[in-house]
Write a protein that holds these residues in place. Sequence first.
Motif, PDB file in Angstrom:
ATOM      1  N   THR A   1       0.814  -1.224   0.000  1.00 38.56           N
ATOM      2  CA  THR A   1       0.000   0.000   0.000  1.00 38.56           C
ATOM      3  C   THR A   1       0.842   1.267   0.000  1.00 38.56           C
ATOM      4  OG1 THR A   1      -0.106  -0.055   2.413  1.00 38.56           O
ATOM      5  CG2 THR A   1      -1.899  -1.130   1.203  1.00 38.56           C
ATOM      6  N   SER A   2       2.159   1.135   0.119  1.00 33.97           N
ATOM      7  CA  SER A   2       3.021   2.320   0.143  1.00 33.97           C
ATOM      8  C   SER A   2       2.995   3.023  -1.203  1.00 33.97           C
ATOM      9  CB  SER A   2       4.459   1.927   0.492  1.00 33.97           C
ATOM     10  OG  SER A   2       4.516   1.454   1.817  1.00 33.97           O
ATOM     11  N   LEU A   3       3.359   4.303  -1.187  1.00 28.56           N
ATOM     12  CA  LEU A   3       3.340   5.130  -2.385  1.00 28.56           C
ATOM     13  C   LEU A   3       4.646   4.966  -3.154  1.00 28.56           C
ATOM     14  CD1 LEU A   3       1.856   8.288  -0.652  1.00 28.56           C
ATOM     15  CD2 LEU A   3       0.615   6.471  -1.851  1.00 28.56           C
ATOM     16  N   LEU A   4       4.542   4.683  -4.444  1.00 33.99           N
ATOM     17  CA  LEU A   4       5.697   4.427  -5.293  1.00 33.99           C
ATOM     18  C   LEU A   4       5.977   5.635  -6.172  1.00 33.99           C
ATOM     19  CD1 LEU A   4       7.801   2.380  -6.409  1.00 33.99           C
ATOM     20  CD2 LEU A   4       6.025   1.647  -8.031  1.00 33.99           C
ATOM     21  N   SER A   5       7.246   6.041  -6.222  1.00 34.81           N
ATOM     22  CA  SER A   5       7.703   7.123  -7.105  1.00 34.81           C
ATOM     23  C   SER A   5       8.957   6.650  -7.816  1.00 34.81           C
ATOM     24  CB  SER A   5       8.023   8.387  -6.304  1.00 34.81           C
ATOM     25  OG  SER A   5       6.888   8.857  -5.632  1.00 34.81           O
ATOM     26  N   TYR A   6       9.319   7.348  -8.892  1.00 28.90           N
ATOM     27  CA  TYR A   6      10.541   7.010  -9.629  1.00 28.90           C
ATOM     28  C   TYR A   6      11.273   8.287 -10.006  1.00 28.90           C
ATOM     29  CZ  TYR A   6       7.931   8.231 -13.849  1.00 28.90           C
ATOM     30  OH  TYR A   6       7.211   8.893 -14.799  1.00 28.90           O
ATOM     31  N   SER A   7      12.570   8.134 -10.267  1.00 31.17           N
ATOM     32  CA  SER A   7      13.410   9.249 -10.690  1.00 31.17           C
ATOM     33  C   SER A   7      14.225   8.810 -11.896  1.00 31.17           C
ATOM     34  CB  SER A   7      14.342   9.666  -9.553  1.00 31.17           C
ATOM     35  OG  SER A   7      15.305  10.592 -10.011  1.00 31.17           O
ATOM     36  N   LEU A   8      14.211   9.626 -12.942  1.00 29.98           N
ATOM     37  CA  LEU A   8      15.028   9.385 -14.127  1.00 29.98           C
ATOM     38  C   LEU A   8      16.219  10.324 -14.100  1.00 29.98           C
ATOM     39  CD1 LEU A   8      12.239   9.069 -16.850  1.00 29.98           C
ATOM     40  CD2 LEU A   8      13.672   7.227 -15.927  1.00 29.98           C
ATOM     41  N   ASP A   9      17.405   9.793 -14.328  1.00 30.28           N
ATOM     42  CA  ASP A   9      18.641  10.576 -14.386  1.00 30.28           C
ATOM     43  C   ASP A   9      18.826  11.467 -13.166  1.00 30.28           C
ATOM     44  OD1 ASP A   9      19.390   9.438 -16.805  1.00 30.28           O
ATOM     45  OD2 ASP A   9      18.337  10.946 -17.978  1.00 30.28           O
ATOM     46  N   SER A  10      18.515  10.935 -11.981  1.00 24.31           N
ATOM     47  CA  SER A  10      18.676  11.628 -10.694  1.00 24.31           C
ATOM     48  C   SER A  10      17.862  12.909 -10.589  1.00 24.31           C
ATOM     49  CB  SER A  10      20.159  11.917 -10.418  1.00 24.31           C
ATOM     50  OG  SER A  10      20.889  10.710 -10.382  1.00 24.31           O
TER      51      SER A  10
ATOM     52  N   GLN B   1      11.465   5.039  -5.290  1.00 23.60           N
ATOM     53  CA  GLN B   1      11.312   5.554  -3.921  1.00 23.60           C
ATOM     54  C   GLN B   1       9.978   5.056  -3.374  1.00 23.60           C
ATOM     55  OE1 GLN B   1      10.144   9.725  -3.196  1.00 23.60           O
ATOM     56  NE2 GLN B   1      12.046   9.878  -2.025  1.00 23.60           N
ATOM     57  N   ILE B   2       9.988   4.673  -2.108  1.00 19.88           N
ATOM     58  CA  ILE B   2       8.780   4.225  -1.425  1.00 19.88           C
ATOM     59  C   ILE B   2       8.503   5.178  -0.269  1.00 19.88           C
ATOM     60  CG2 ILE B   2       7.806   2.402   0.036  1.00 19.88           C
ATOM     61  CD1 ILE B   2       7.918   1.548  -2.834  1.00 19.88           C
ATOM     62  N   ALA B   3       7.249   5.603  -0.135  1.00 20.15           N
ATOM     63  CA  ALA B   3       6.827   6.427   0.998  1.00 20.15           C
ATOM     64  C   ALA B   3       5.640   5.732   1.659  1.00 20.15           C
ATOM     65  CB  ALA B   3       6.429   7.826   0.539  1.00 20.15           C
ATOM     66  N   ALA B   4       5.688   5.631   2.975  1.00 14.80           N
ATOM     67  CA  ALA B   4       4.600   4.987   3.704  1.00 14.80           C
ATOM     68  C   ALA B   4       3.311   5.777   3.500  1.00 14.80           C
ATOM     69  CB  ALA B   4       4.944   4.890   5.185  1.00 14.80           C
TER      70      ALA B   4
ATOM     71  N   GLU C   1       4.768   0.183  10.236  1.00  9.94           N
ATOM     72  CA  GLU C   1       5.579  -0.445   9.203  1.00  9.94           C
ATOM     73  C   GLU C   1       4.706  -0.897   8.036  1.00  9.94           C
ATOM     74  OE1 GLU C   1       8.946  -3.921   8.656  1.00  9.94           O
ATOM     75  OE2 GLU C   1       7.594  -4.029  10.366  1.00  9.94           O
ATOM     76  N   GLU C   2       5.198  -0.649   6.835  1.00  8.93           N
ATOM     77  CA  GLU C   2       4.539  -1.110   5.619  1.00  8.93           C
ATOM     78  C   GLU C   2       5.530  -1.923   4.807  1.00  8.93           C
ATOM     79  OE1 GLU C   2       2.851   2.196   3.509  1.00  8.93           O
ATOM     80  OE2 GLU C   2       1.639   2.803   5.206  1.00  8.93           O
ATOM     81  N   THR C   3       5.083  -3.079   4.312  1.00  4.61           N
ATOM     82  CA  THR C   3       5.943  -3.941   3.509  1.00  4.61           C
ATOM     83  C   THR C   3       5.253  -4.265   2.194  1.00  4.61           C
ATOM     84  OG1 THR C   3       5.042  -5.953   4.483  1.00  4.61           O
ATOM     85  CG2 THR C   3       6.984  -4.990   5.549  1.00  4.61           C
TER      86      THR C   3
ATOM     87  N   TYR D   1      10.244  -4.079  -0.146  1.00  2.07           N
ATOM     88  CA  TYR D   1      10.449  -2.879   0.671  1.00  2.07           C
ATOM     89  C   TYR D   1       9.804  -3.048   2.045  1.00  2.07           C
ATOM     90  CZ  TYR D   1       5.672  -1.480  -0.663  1.00  2.07           C
ATOM     91  OH  TYR D   1       4.311  -1.421  -0.871  1.00  2.07           O
ATOM     92  N   SER D   2      10.378  -2.315   2.991  1.00  2.68           N
ATOM     93  CA  SER D   2       9.855  -2.207   4.341  1.00  2.68           C
ATOM     94  C   SER D   2      10.194  -0.806   4.832  1.00  2.68           C
ATOM     95  CB  SER D   2      10.499  -3.261   5.248  1.00  2.68           C
ATOM     96  OG  SER D   2      10.067  -3.075   6.582  1.00  2.68           O
TER      97      SER D   2
END
Length: 162
Positions: free
Chosen positions: A94-103, A126-129, A134-136, A156-157
């Motif tokens: 259920t955590s929030l997923l994000s991504y980064s391209l080329d930093s 990147q994962i954000a609760a 704790e979220e896994t 992830y945890s």
Amino acid sequence: MAAPEIIIGTSGGNKTLTEVYVGTSGGNKLVTEVWVGTASGNKQVYASGTPADLTPNAVDWANISSGSSPAANANQTINGCNQPITISAVNSGTSLLSYSLDSGSYTSYTGPFSVDAVTGQTLNWQIAAAGVGEETGGITVINDSDSGVTLDTFTYSVVGEL
């Protein structure tokens, strides 16, 4: 590498074409791309004399485990293809997923996105609760351009703020 062959079949046999032109009353245009449609979408089978290479070099994102949120893994370079590819991800938690391209800045993952796998782009996650405690979960990264092949999986945890 020889150019791919395009075979035209008839009841009397097949003929191999080395160049394909589309004609109009104003002239002909050399075809540089051929796409084949299927129920699940289109797949490029020919591009400018070179077969489409949609399989990047291997990647291995690290698992994310942190006592705080958000947390990220290290960049992996997506390269080894002769054209951009489309990547998607499946989050089992259920955590929030994000991504980064080329930093660059993180972008909330909302669906498939394109990666320049020709010159090589770096990608990390990147994962954000989403709540407290704790979220896994697990992330499966998919190459949509190559029939949905899995590029990598990681777990992830993370712990949300109280």
